[in-house]
Write a protein that holds these residues in place. Structure first.
Motif, mmCIF file in Angstrom:
data_model
loop_
_atom_site.group_PDB
_atom_site.id
_atom_site.type_symbol
_atom_site.label_atom_id
_atom_site.label_comp_id
_atom_site.label_asym_id
_atom_site.label_seq_id
_atom_site.Cartn_x
_atom_site.Cartn_y
_atom_site.Cartn_z
ATOM 1 N N GLY A 272 0.773 -1.393 -0.153
ATOM 2 C CA GLY A 272 0.244 0.326 -0.358
ATOM 3 C C GLY A 272 0.772 0.919 -0.444
ATOM 4 O O GLY A 272 1.774 1.475 -0.504
ATOM 5 N N ARG A 273 -0.020 2.188 0.232
ATOM 6 C CA ARG A 273 0.563 3.784 0.518
ATOM 7 C C ARG A 273 2.152 4.020 0.758
ATOM 8 O O ARG A 273 3.215 4.508 0.459
ATOM 9 C CB ARG A 273 0.091 4.694 1.200
ATOM 10 C CG ARG A 273 0.208 6.355 0.699
ATOM 11 C CD ARG A 273 -1.153 7.002 1.474
ATOM 12 N NE ARG A 273 -2.179 6.815 0.705
ATOM 13 C CZ ARG A 273 -2.847 7.979 0.895
ATOM 14 N NH1 ARG A 273 -1.707 8.975 1.033
ATOM 15 N NH2 ARG A 273 -4.259 8.085 -0.020
ATOM 16 N N LYS A 274 2.455 3.312 2.114
ATOM 17 C CA LYS A 274 3.976 3.251 2.450
ATOM 18 C C LYS A 274 4.906 2.252 1.718
ATOM 19 O O LYS A 274 5.975 2.427 1.696
ATOM 20 C CB LYS A 274 3.910 2.079 4.254
ATOM 21 C CG LYS A 274 3.484 1.086 4.104
ATOM 22 C CD LYS A 274 2.925 1.004 5.564
ATOM 23 C CE LYS A 274 2.508 -0.559 5.169
ATOM 24 N NZ LYS A 274 2.197 -1.966 7.048
ATOM 25 N N SER A 275 4.532 1.620 1.065
ATOM 26 C CA SER A 275 5.486 1.122 0.216
ATOM 27 C C SER A 275 5.658 1.131 -1.112
ATOM 28 O O SER A 275 6.284 0.572 -2.226
ATOM 29 C CB SER A 275 5.406 -0.671 0.009
ATOM 30 O OG SER A 275 4.298 -0.938 -0.680
ATOM 31 N N GLY A 276 4.980 2.297 -1.432
ATOM 32 C CA GLY A 276 4.664 3.183 -2.767
ATOM 33 C C GLY A 276 3.715 2.371 -3.741
ATOM 34 O O GLY A 276 3.606 3.264 -4.492
ATOM 35 N N ARG A 277 3.498 1.112 -3.302
ATOM 36 C CA ARG A 277 2.512 0.521 -4.236
ATOM 37 C C ARG A 277 1.635 0.114 -3.638
ATOM 38 O O ARG A 277 1.804 -0.788 -2.543
ATOM 39 C CB ARG A 277 2.996 -0.023 -5.743
ATOM 40 C CG ARG A 277 4.651 -0.640 -5.518
ATOM 41 C CD ARG A 277 4.947 -1.788 -5.767
ATOM 42 N NE ARG A 277 5.156 -1.128 -7.474
ATOM 43 C CZ ARG A 277 4.949 -1.345 -8.875
ATOM 44 N NH1 ARG A 277 4.960 -3.294 -8.704
ATOM 45 N NH2 ARG A 277 5.053 -1.000 -10.345
ATOM 46 N N GLY A 278 0.703 -0.722 -4.139
ATOM 47 C CA GLY A 278 -0.390 -1.507 -3.470
ATOM 48 C C GLY A 278 -1.748 -1.651 -4.659
ATOM 49 O O GLY A 278 -1.323 -2.164 -5.660
ATOM 50 N N PHE A 279 -2.635 -1.101 -4.630
ATOM 51 C CA PHE A 279 -4.087 -1.593 -5.451
ATOM 52 C C PHE A 279 -3.408 0.035 -5.970
ATOM 53 O O PHE A 279 -4.090 0.165 -7.325
ATOM 54 C CB PHE A 279 -5.476 -0.984 -4.990
ATOM 55 C CG PHE A 279 -5.338 -2.246 -4.559
ATOM 56 C CD1 PHE A 279 -6.058 -2.823 -5.396
ATOM 57 C CD2 PHE A 279 -5.406 -2.295 -2.712
ATOM 58 C CE1 PHE A 279 -6.352 -4.756 -4.478
ATOM 59 C CE2 PHE A 279 -6.396 -3.566 -2.437
ATOM 60 C CZ PHE A 279 -5.694 -5.839 -3.558
ATOM 61 N N PRO A 285 2.282 10.887 -5.152
ATOM 62 C CA PRO A 285 1.618 11.143 -4.073
ATOM 63 C C PRO A 285 0.278 11.819 -3.883
ATOM 64 O O PRO A 285 -0.327 10.859 -4.081
ATOM 65 C CB PRO A 285 2.277 11.315 -3.084
ATOM 66 C CG PRO A 285 4.160 11.420 -3.351
ATOM 67 C CD PRO A 285 4.093 11.467 -4.426
ATOM 68 N N GLN A 286 0.520 12.789 -4.697
ATOM 69 C CA GLN A 286 -0.671 13.684 -5.356
ATOM 70 C C GLN A 286 -1.869 12.784 -6.402
ATOM 71 O O GLN A 286 -3.076 14.012 -6.282
ATOM 72 C CB GLN A 286 0.052 15.069 -5.862
ATOM 73 C CG GLN A 286 0.958 15.800 -4.466
ATOM 74 C CD GLN A 286 0.147 15.841 -3.639
ATOM 75 O OE1 GLN A 286 -1.329 15.698 -3.232
ATOM 76 N NE2 GLN A 286 1.183 14.921 -2.334
ATOM 77 N N ASN A 287 -1.180 12.311 -7.175
ATOM 78 C CA ASN A 287 -1.675 11.469 -8.621
ATOM 79 C C ASN A 287 -1.839 10.201 -8.468
ATOM 80 O O ASN A 287 -0.949 9.558 -9.523
ATOM 81 C CB ASN A 287 -1.342 12.029 -9.704
ATOM 82 C CG ASN A 287 -2.112 12.365 -10.792
ATOM 83 O OD1 ASN A 287 -3.401 11.508 -10.735
ATOM 84 N ND2 ASN A 287 -1.666 12.133 -12.019
ATOM 85 N N PRO A 288 -2.432 9.258 -7.214
ATOM 86 C CA PRO A 288 -1.875 7.837 -7.193
ATOM 87 C C PRO A 288 -2.685 7.266 -8.390
ATOM 88 O O PRO A 288 -4.211 7.398 -9.605
ATOM 89 C CB PRO A 288 -2.850 7.526 -6.274
ATOM 90 C CG PRO A 288 -3.011 8.528 -5.696
ATOM 91 C CD PRO A 288 -3.673 9.825 -6.422
#
Ligand code: 3HC
Length: 292
Positions: A272-279, A285-288
Motif C-alpha cells: 500500500g501507500r507506505k511501500s509506494g505501491r498497492g492497488f 503521491p498527489q496523483n495515484p
C-alpha cells in the motif's frame, strides 16, 4: 485515581498520534521507542502535525510550546514507571506485547492502568503477562489518530467495572468519542470493516468494475471519505491481511478469509501507500494511478 501522566510505548504512526492527542488534551506524556532514530522519526511527525495546526491557526505558537513542554521522548522503559496509564502501540505480535507488559508490570506501581492499542490481538491473552488483569484494557484508536474521533474502549471478562468507566472518561478527555466494546477479535469497527474491504477485492476479482470505479462507487454512492482500495492502501495491505487471518482463525467464517489476490500482493511486497505501491502506484503521491 485521576489519570494525569500518560505513557505511550511505540512512537510509530499510532503511538505518535496517541501521544500528540494526549499532550494536546493537557496530559503529561512520556513516549518510549526502542532506538533514538525511531524516536526521532516519531517526534518529527508530531512536530509536523503541530506545525500544520499552527499554519491553519488551529493552535497558536504559545499553545504549541505548552504541548511540546508536556511531551517527553525516551528510549528507557524505566521512565514510564511514574505514569497513571500506559498505552502500548507496538507491533501486532502477542509474544512481543506480553514481554513488554511483563516488564512494565514489574516497573510500575499497582495503581498504573495498562491499555493496548491492538486491533487484532486478544486483550485477555496479553493481560495474562501481568498481575493486574482487572486493570488491563484495550484502547483502540484509528488512523490518522489526530483526526479520527473514535476510540474503542475494550473490556475483558476480568476487567474492573469502575476502572473501565474511568478509562472511558479518559477517552472523552482526549476529545474523542468512546464506544464500549468487549474483547472479541476485531471489536466493532474491524468486525464490520474487514469483511467490507475483503469483499471489495472479491468484487474486483469477479470483474464487476475497475479499481477506480469501485472506489468511486463507494465514495460517491455512499459518501465514504475514501473508496475501499484507497482505504486498503492507507491502512496497509499487510496489516489488513494479518487482521483478516486472525479473524478467520477466530471465527472460521469465509467472509474473514483473505482473498488470494490480497495474499499475492502482500507476498510481492505491495503493502500500500507506505511501500509506494498497492492497488495504486504512489510514485506521484498527489496523483495515484491504479496498478491492476
Ligand atoms: N495527521 C493529522 N491530520 C491529518 C492527517 C494526518 N495523517 N491526514 C489528514 N489530516 C487532516 C488534514 O490536515 C485536514 O485537516 P483540516 O480539515 O483541519 O484542514 C483533514 O485531516 C482532512 O484532510 P485532507 O483535506 O488532506 O484530506 P481528506 O479530506 O481526504 O481527509 C482523511 C483525509 C481524514 C484521512 C479522510 O480521507 C478519511 O477520513 N479517510 C478514512 C480514514 C479511515 O477510515 N481510517 C480508519 C482506518 S481503520 C483503522 O485505523 C483501524 C485499524 O485497526 C486497521
Amino acid at each position: 485515581m485521576a489519570i494525569e501522566r500518560v505513557g505511550v510505548v511505540g512512537c510509530g504512526l499510532m503511538g505518535s498520534g496517541i501521544a500528540q492527542v494526549a499532550a494536546q488534551a493537557g496530559f503529561s506524556v512520556t513516549i518510549r521507542e526502542v532506538t533514538p532514530e525511531l524516536l526521532e522519526k516519531g517526534l518529527k511527525s508530531i512536530e509536523k502535525n503541530l506545525a500544520r495546526l499552527v499554519e491553519k491557526s488551529a493552535l497558536n505558537s504559545t499553545e504549541r510550546e505548552q504541548i511540546r513542554g508536556r511531551l517527553r521522548g525516551t528510549t528507557r522503559l524505566e521512565d514510564l514507571a511514574g505514569c497513571d496509564l500506559i498505552i502500548e502501540a507496538i507491533v501486532e505480535h502477542v509474544p512481543a506485547k506480553k514481554e513488554l507488559f511483563a516488564a512494565l508490570d514489574k516497573l510500575c506501581g499497582p495503581a498504573t492502568l495498562f491499555a493496548t492499542n491492538t486491533s487484532s490481538c486478544s486483550v485477555t491473552e496479553v493481560a495474562t503477562a501481568t498481575a493486574r488483569r482487572s486493570r488491563f484494557f484495550g484502547l483502540h484508536f484509528f488512523n490518522p489518530v489526530p483526526v479520527m474521533k473514535l476510540v474503542e474502549v475494550v473490556r475483558t471478562i476480568e476487567s474492573d467495572a469502575a476502572t473501565y468507566e474511568e478509562l472511558t472518561r479518559f477517552a472523552e478527555r482526549l476529545g474523542k468519542t468512546p464506544v464500549r466494546t468487549s474483547d472479541r477479535t476485531g471489536f466493532i469497527v474491524n468486525r464490520l470493516l474487514v469483511p467490507y474491504l475483503l469483499d471489495a477485492i472479491r468484487t474486483f476479482e469477479e470483474g464487476l468494475g475497475t479499481i477506480p470505479d469501485i472506489d468511486n462507487s463507494m465514495k460517491l454512492g455512499c459518501g465514504y471519505p475514501m473508496g475501499p482500495f484507497t482505504l486498503l492502501d492507507f491502512v496497509g495491505l499487510d496489516t489488513t491481511y494479518y487482521i483478516a487471518n486472525i479473524m478467520f482463525e477466530e471465527f472460521k467464517e469465509p467472509r474473514f478469509a483473505p482473498p488470494p489476490l490480497l495474499k499475492r500482493m502482500v507476498l510481492a511486497g505491495w503493502n500500500g501507500r507506505k511501500s509506494g505501491r498497492g492497488f495504486y502506484d504512489y510514485s506521484d503521491p498527489q496523483n495515484p494511478t491504479p496498478l491492476l
